[in-house]
Design a protein around this motif. Sequence first.
Motif, PDB file in Angstrom:
ATOM      1  N   LYS A   1      31.594  33.744  36.627  1.00  0.00           N
ATOM      2  CA  LYS A   1      31.742  33.129  35.307  1.00  0.00           C
ATOM      3  C   LYS A   1      32.964  33.678  34.591  1.00  0.00           C
ATOM      4  O   LYS A   1      33.127  34.885  34.460  1.00  0.00           O
ATOM      5  CB  LYS A   1      30.482  33.377  34.462  1.00  0.00           C
ATOM      6  CG  LYS A   1      30.463  32.632  33.138  1.00  0.00           C
ATOM      7  CD  LYS A   1      29.126  32.841  32.419  1.00  0.00           C
ATOM      8  CE  LYS A   1      29.027  31.985  31.163  1.00  0.00           C
ATOM      9  NZ  LYS A   1      27.737  32.187  30.459  1.00  0.00           N
ATOM     10  N   ASN A   2      33.805  32.782  34.116  1.00  0.00           N
ATOM     11  CA  ASN A   2      35.003  33.175  33.373  1.00  0.00           C
ATOM     12  C   ASN A   2      35.271  32.125  32.307  1.00  0.00           C
ATOM     13  O   ASN A   2      35.992  31.154  32.522  1.00  0.00           O
ATOM     14  CB  ASN A   2      36.204  33.308  34.320  1.00  0.00           C
ATOM     15  CG  ASN A   2      37.476  33.704  33.584  1.00  0.00           C
ATOM     16  OD1 ASN A   2      37.416  34.253  32.485  1.00  0.00           O
ATOM     17  ND2 ASN A   2      38.626  33.419  34.175  1.00  0.00           N
ATOM     18  N   ASN A   3      34.635  32.304  31.147  1.00  0.00           N
ATOM     19  CA  ASN A   3      34.835  31.392  30.022  1.00  0.00           C
ATOM     20  C   ASN A   3      34.512  32.120  28.727  1.00  0.00           C
ATOM     21  O   ASN A   3      34.255  33.325  28.727  1.00  0.00           O
ATOM     22  CB  ASN A   3      33.991  30.124  30.189  1.00  0.00           C
ATOM     23  CG  ASN A   3      32.485  30.382  30.097  1.00  0.00           C
ATOM     24  OD1 ASN A   3      32.039  31.500  29.836  1.00  0.00           O
ATOM     25  ND2 ASN A   3      31.701  29.346  30.317  1.00  0.00           N
TER      26      ASN A   3
ATOM     27  N   GLY B   1      41.634  19.630  35.205  1.00  0.00           N
ATOM     28  CA  GLY B   1      40.572  20.437  35.789  1.00  0.00           C
ATOM     29  C   GLY B   1      39.332  20.366  34.902  1.00  0.00           C
ATOM     30  O   GLY B   1      39.100  19.388  34.197  1.00  0.00           O
ATOM     31  N   GLY B   2      38.538  21.431  34.932  1.00  0.00           N
ATOM     32  CA  GLY B   2      37.368  21.494  34.064  1.00  0.00           C
ATOM     33  C   GLY B   2      36.277  20.489  34.388  1.00  0.00           C
ATOM     34  O   GLY B   2      35.441  20.178  33.536  1.00  0.00           O
TER      35      GLY B   2
ATOM     36  N   VAL C   1      44.200  29.699  31.159  1.00  0.00           N
ATOM     37  CA  VAL C   1      44.680  31.079  31.114  1.00  0.00           C
ATOM     38  C   VAL C   1      44.698  31.616  32.533  1.00  0.00           C
ATOM     39  O   VAL C   1      43.697  31.514  33.254  1.00  0.00           O
ATOM     40  CB  VAL C   1      43.785  31.955  30.219  1.00  0.00           C
ATOM     41  CG1 VAL C   1      44.245  33.405  30.255  1.00  0.00           C
ATOM     42  CG2 VAL C   1      43.770  31.425  28.793  1.00  0.00           C
ATOM     43  N   GLY C   2      45.815  32.198  32.943  1.00  0.00           N
ATOM     44  CA  GLY C   2      45.922  32.711  34.306  1.00  0.00           C
ATOM     45  C   GLY C   2      45.766  31.575  35.303  1.00  0.00           C
ATOM     46  O   GLY C   2      46.447  30.555  35.226  1.00  0.00           O
ATOM     47  N   GLU C   3      44.830  31.732  36.218  1.00  0.00           N
ATOM     48  CA  GLU C   3      44.561  30.689  37.200  1.00  0.00           C
ATOM     49  C   GLU C   3      43.617  29.616  36.662  1.00  0.00           C
ATOM     50  O   GLU C   3      43.255  28.682  37.377  1.00  0.00           O
ATOM     51  CB  GLU C   3      43.979  31.308  38.469  1.00  0.00           C
ATOM     52  CG  GLU C   3      44.939  32.260  39.187  1.00  0.00           C
ATOM     53  CD  GLU C   3      44.337  32.826  40.458  1.00  0.00           C
ATOM     54  OE1 GLU C   3      43.151  32.551  40.724  1.00  0.00           O
ATOM     55  OE2 GLU C   3      45.058  33.538  41.184  1.00  0.00           O
ATOM     56  N   GLY C   4      43.259  29.723  35.405  1.00  0.00           N
ATOM     57  CA  GLY C   4      42.366  28.746  34.786  1.00  0.00           C
ATOM     58  C   GLY C   4      40.950  29.276  34.681  1.00  0.00           C
ATOM     59  O   GLY C   4      40.371  29.725  35.672  1.00  0.00           O
TER      60      GLY C   4
ATOM     61  N   THR D   1      43.395  23.938  34.147  1.00  0.00           N
ATOM     62  CA  THR D   1      44.793  24.287  34.407  1.00  0.00           C
ATOM     63  C   THR D   1      45.746  23.810  33.320  1.00  0.00           C
ATOM     64  O   THR D   1      46.919  24.155  33.339  1.00  0.00           O
ATOM     65  CB  THR D   1      45.233  23.708  35.764  1.00  0.00           C
ATOM     66  OG1 THR D   1      45.036  22.282  35.752  1.00  0.00           O
ATOM     67  CG2 THR D   1      44.417  24.324  36.896  1.00  0.00           C
ATOM     68  N   ARG D   2      45.242  22.992  32.402  1.00  0.00           N
ATOM     69  CA  ARG D   2      46.027  22.559  31.235  1.00  0.00           C
ATOM     70  C   ARG D   2      45.077  22.222  30.102  1.00  0.00           C
ATOM     71  O   ARG D   2      44.033  21.623  30.316  1.00  0.00           O
ATOM     72  CB  ARG D   2      46.869  21.324  31.567  1.00  0.00           C
ATOM     73  CG  ARG D   2      47.704  20.781  30.370  1.00  0.00           C
ATOM     74  CD  ARG D   2      48.364  19.449  30.669  1.00  0.00           C
ATOM     75  NE  ARG D   2      47.397  18.393  30.874  1.00  0.00           N
ATOM     76  CZ  ARG D   2      46.846  17.658  29.883  1.00  0.00           C
ATOM     77  NH1 ARG D   2      47.157  17.901  28.627  1.00  0.00           N
ATOM     78  NH2 ARG D   2      45.969  16.695  30.169  1.00  0.00           N
TER      79      ARG D   2
END
Length: 226
Positions: A41-43, A130-131, A90-93, A166-167
């Motif tokens: 998890k990274n959010n 993405g997302g 951010v970073g790799e997303g 990614t954006r």
Amino acid sequence: MLLTIDEVLSAAEVDHARALLAQARWVDGRSTAGPLAREVKNNLQIAEDCPTLAPLRQLVLQALEREPLVFSAVLPRDIFPPQFNRYRAVGEGERYGPHVDAAIRLVGERKLRTDVSATLFFSAPEEYDGGELVIHDLFGTQRVKEKAGSIVIYPASSLHEVTPVTRGERLASFMWFQSLVPDPVERRMLFELDMATLTLRSEHGEGALAARFSTLYHNLLRRWSV
């Protein structure tokens, strides 16, 4: 069953929610994840003590209560208070790798069984790359990226993930329901019977056949609900 319902929030409600989200205090989403989920998890999530959280939850809950398709598809007994997340490029997303939601969650001192998961979108698809919400289940792999104001409902037992952003930025609310009908097959049959009854009534009006369909629906609901 995977179901998307559009315009659960009006454009004005989406704008109001976005204004509140812009004022929110965000914290690392891993703070609310279990040991395994924390690894993927990274959010960001809104802090529980943030002043904008209560009005955001009220907005979402009111929208869910007035949408008849949500009731028909979920047959909710209880709902975990809606949460709000943010994914940035951010970073790799920021992302949330493959995981399954915990079967039991605490709401105060009560234990809530998570039968159904839902994601309500605040960002338009063109605002970010993405997302995607990717859901893996018996119905196959589905990639979901819906309009702002739309909600997607799916079994909480599904393996799912959010791909890297990614954006731009992805803003959403997520929540879990405990259903009156825990079995997903029975719940889906009731939903399809309910939709068939509504179609019958709209095309042929009230009558003996519509009454028999309605009787069958309610007796099955009575039999299967807990």
